[in-house]
Each structure stands twice: as structure tokens, then as C-alpha cells.
Design an enzyme around this catalytic site. Sequence first.
Site, PDB file in Angstrom:
ATOM      1  N   TYR A 144     -21.019  11.344 -10.361  1.00  9.73           N
ATOM      2  CA  TYR A 144     -20.342  10.857 -11.805  1.00  9.73           C
ATOM      3  C   TYR A 144     -19.390  11.856 -12.477  1.00  9.73           C
ATOM      4  O   TYR A 144     -20.084  12.965 -12.679  1.00  9.73           O
ATOM      5  CB  TYR A 144     -21.462  10.117 -12.830  1.00  9.73           C
ATOM      6  CG  TYR A 144     -20.839   9.516 -13.888  1.00  9.73           C
ATOM      7  CD1 TYR A 144     -19.685   8.429 -13.897  1.00  9.73           C
ATOM      8  CD2 TYR A 144     -21.026  10.183 -15.192  1.00  9.73           C
ATOM      9  CE1 TYR A 144     -19.550   7.820 -14.898  1.00  9.73           C
ATOM     10  CE2 TYR A 144     -20.427   9.537 -16.379  1.00  9.73           C
ATOM     11  CZ  TYR A 144     -19.569   8.314 -16.257  1.00  9.73           C
ATOM     12  OH  TYR A 144     -19.125   7.969 -17.160  1.00  9.73           O
ATOM     13  N   ASP A 239     -18.080  20.176 -11.427  1.00 13.18           N
ATOM     14  CA  ASP A 239     -18.355  19.480 -12.659  1.00 13.18           C
ATOM     15  C   ASP A 239     -19.959  19.938 -13.261  1.00 13.18           C
ATOM     16  O   ASP A 239     -20.894  19.447 -12.786  1.00 13.18           O
ATOM     17  CB  ASP A 239     -18.189  17.987 -12.418  1.00 13.18           C
ATOM     18  CG  ASP A 239     -18.422  16.962 -13.782  1.00 13.18           C
ATOM     19  OD1 ASP A 239     -18.882  17.664 -14.629  1.00 13.18           O
ATOM     20  OD2 ASP A 239     -18.283  15.782 -13.344  1.00 13.18           O
ATOM     21  N   LYS A 267     -21.585  18.031 -23.003  1.00  8.57           N
ATOM     22  CA  LYS A 267     -23.207  17.898 -23.321  1.00  8.57           C
ATOM     23  C   LYS A 267     -23.878  19.175 -24.062  1.00  8.57           C
ATOM     24  O   LYS A 267     -23.285  19.198 -25.310  1.00  8.57           O
ATOM     25  CB  LYS A 267     -23.829  17.639 -21.960  1.00  8.57           C
ATOM     26  CG  LYS A 267     -23.407  16.245 -21.644  1.00  8.57           C
ATOM     27  CD  LYS A 267     -24.273  15.623 -20.430  1.00  8.57           C
ATOM     28  CE  LYS A 267     -23.796  14.044 -20.279  1.00  8.57           C
ATOM     29  NZ  LYS A 267     -23.502  13.939 -18.860  1.00  8.57           N
TER      30      LYS A 267
HETATM   31  C1  PLP Z   1     -22.042  13.070 -18.532  1.00  7.53           C
HETATM   32  C2  PLP Z   1     -21.106  13.617 -17.498  1.00  7.53           C
HETATM   33  C3  PLP Z   1     -19.866  13.490 -17.482  1.00  7.53           C
HETATM   34  C4  PLP Z   1     -19.107  12.676 -18.686  1.00  7.53           C
HETATM   35  O1  PLP Z   1     -19.064  13.166 -19.899  1.00  7.53           O
HETATM   36  P1  PLP Z   1     -19.107  12.350 -21.172  1.00  7.53           P
HETATM   37  O2  PLP Z   1     -19.131  13.238 -22.195  1.00  7.53           O
HETATM   38  O3  PLP Z   1     -19.846  11.253 -21.064  1.00  7.53           O
HETATM   39  O4  PLP Z   1     -17.429  11.737 -21.067  1.00  7.53           O
HETATM   40  C5  PLP Z   1     -19.082  13.798 -16.651  1.00  7.53           C
HETATM   41  N1  PLP Z   1     -19.571  14.603 -15.593  1.00  7.53           N
HETATM   42  C6  PLP Z   1     -20.818  14.754 -15.635  1.00  7.53           C
HETATM   43  C7  PLP Z   1     -21.569  15.549 -14.256  1.00  7.53           C
HETATM   44  C8  PLP Z   1     -21.658  14.101 -16.400  1.00  7.53           C
HETATM   45  O5  PLP Z   1     -23.175  13.985 -16.360  1.00  7.53           O
END
Ligand code: PLP
Length: 428
Positions: A144, A239, A267
Site C-alpha cells: 500500500y 516507501d 507517520k
Molecule cells: C500509511 C501508509 C501510506 C499512506 O500514508 P497516509 O498518511 O495515510 O496518506 C503510504 N505508504 C505506506 C507504506 C503506509 O503505511
Amino acid sequence: MLTDRSRALYEQARKVLPGGVDSPVRAFRAVGGAPLFIQRGAGSHIVDADGNEYVDYVCSWGPLILGHAHPRVVAALKEAVERGTSYGAPTELETMLAGRIVEAMPSIEMLRFVSSGTEATMTAVRLARGFTGRDKIVKFDGCYHGHADGLLVKAGSGVLTLGAPDSPGVPAATAANSLSAPYNDPATVERIFAANPGQIAAVIVEPIAANMGVILPEPGFLDGLRSLTQAHGSLLIFDEVITGFRVARGGAQELYGIRPDLTTLGKIIGGGLPVGAYGGRADVMALMAPLGPVYQAGTLSGNPLAMTAGIATLDELARPGVYDELERRAAYLASGIAGEACAAGIPMVTTRQGSLLTAFFADRPVVDYASARTADTLRYAAFFHAMLERGVYLAPSQFEAAMLSTAHADTDIERTIAAARGAFQKLH
Ligand SMILES: *Cc1c(COP(=O)(O)O)cnc(C)c1O
């Protein structure tokens, strides 16, 4: 367990918010058929609108590595808010937080702050396309990267066919530029490169997958991606929105000793306030406006409150032994739950890196999306509810990670393991 107030709040919310929530993962049906509305949090605990208290392993889906309302973060925010909430002009705070990130992650020579992980990955992909002059990207099934159009795509039936969108509203033409391969399968990525010569701008990957449950990269996977992208003039994007400052201060790239071209963060670096960031090679980042032609902007980017919470969080995480202690407690939790499952005769596969873990109700190794999908989700749902009734708040889906914070004490973990023992008995 009383949930009257949560249910009443849910009924009101549903009238003005689709599904009563602002993010679909929150819309689980707890006891009484409504999600729990949370009133406050302190340390490792949250309290819902009916006054029920839980040990929290969701931790706001990742940001709260220090737990709820950490005194250092709260004090910093109180002081900062008195000076105003946003100026739309540069502040020293952005450079301070950037400096801490650059120091922790040497592959990041320059970075830019945005307001969410979605914005970070979306822009990193745009930047990779601008830098290479190519349109296609490679991603992995079950990874994701936020909800931007081109990233809401999984593989079609064949990995060499073009991806199909996961959501109505994503144009087929956009999805067609996103090729998806199974996680931990560098040979397929090699075939995708061979079939699309000179067309792939970037490979984007969660270096530890944490959005299909936790799945660790097998030896050679990340190295394979590094050498393939290098050989084909494509960029490698890690990511690390969830893994950055979570699995180690320097993220998964520190653990595995790999230097991606670009990294996305979010995060933890916002300490519980909305934030994201993307950064990496200085020659690539130099393409961003105003230095270069690739455009991206944000009214609240680098927001002073978010920067303040991020700085306080990263400084707290810089204290010696923090990650060792998280590792010790998470290992205790994982082995405790696995032990109880074993004692109850329930097949379980536990995957973990540091304070990021998943207990799969599965009986074979989980290495990619297909194997994760073999987990017994009905059993997980029963487990989730049984744990909730015992005062333990887990993610409502089998395909999410559980997370520990520095506030999770041994007593919390003991209570969790005891709850798991009771829950497993009920699953029979
Ligand atoms: C949470 C997450 C996102 C998206 O971040 P948001 O602040 O919710 O838009 C993208 N990549 C990874 C790996 C994530 O865990």
C-alpha cells in the site's frame, strides 16, 4: 461491555460522514455493530466514549511510537500553538526536522515535507517520472502506498499484463502505467523490465511490507531490486512511511544496508500530527519546483505544529536503548502469543521486525500477498472481538500490523498474552 455511547455517536456520524468514518479501516463493527469512538489516550491505553479502557496496538496506525499524549510531545505542542498554527512561510522548524531525518537516513540528501504519506508517494512517483522521462512504474501486490490513482493498483491475472484499477474512479489509462509483481519475486520484476525496455521510471516498494500484515523481504529481494533499477536507469523508491523510525532509526534501509534513490516517510516523523515527506538523491530532488520544473505544493506543508511534534518524537527516539527496549518487549509479546496459540492447537505464523508484527492464522509461511490471503480471516475476526472484550485493541483486519510503543509496559504485554489465552480457548 457497554457501547451505548459509541453506537449513538456512530448513528449521528453516519448522517454526515460516509460510513460514519473518515478512513474506511476504522469502520469495523465492534460489539453492538458500531466502531468504538475514542475519547482519549494516555501512554499505551485508549478509552472509548463509554469509558471502556484498552491496551492499544493500533497506535493510530503507526505514528504513535511514543504512545498517546507523550509528555514531551504535549509540552512542545502547547508551547508551539501559542505562537500560531501556520504561516505559509518558512520556519526554522522544517530545517531542524529535516536535519534529524537526513542524519538518520544517509540516502536522503534533501527532502520536502508534505501533509500525508499519500502526498509523499504520489509526488515521489511524479518526480521519478520527471527525472527519467518515462511513464511506467513497478509496484508489488499487496503493498500500500496511499490512495493516489496510479498506486491503487494490484496485478492483473498475469504479472506481465497491464494492471487493472482497484477502485472505480481510477482511469484505466492511469492504471495501465502501474505494473504489479508478487512481493519477494525479483525474477518477475526482471521479466517486467525486459518486456518494457526503457519505459520504467521507478520501482516502488515497502522494504518491509506492513499493509498485508507484516511480510519480511527475503534475502536477495531488495538487493535484486537495487541492481535491476540501477542496470535499467530506473529509480528505486523505498516507501518507509510505516517503517521509517519504526524498525530502526534509519528505517528498513539501515537494517538491510540498501541505498534507495528516493524514500517516502510519514507517520512517526509527524509525532501524531498530519505529515509526510519525500527525499533522496540531491540531483533528483533538484528537479522539484522552485529549483526545477516538477511541481508540487502544499498550503500546510511543513506545518509548524507537525514539525514540532516530529522533532520532539525523533529526539525522544534518539535516547540510547530505545529500539533495544522496543525489540525486547515486542519479542516477548510475539513469543507469548505464539506460545498460547501453540498450546491451544491453533496454527499461527508470526511475522515481526522490531515493534511491527502480525500474527497470521495460517499454517504455511507468509511471503507474499497470495500466501497472506491463505490466512483464516474469519478466525481472526473472532479473535479480534474476543480480544476487544478482554480490553485489548488490535487492528480489525488480519492484514494489518500490530504496533508497540515505548509506553507499552511488561504489564500491558502480560495482560495481552493472558487475554490471548482466553480468546484462543473461545475460538475452539
Ligand atoms: C500509511 C501508509 C501510506 C499512506 O500514508 P497516509 O498518511 O495515510 O496518506 C503510504 N505508504 C505506506 C507504506 C503506509 O503505511
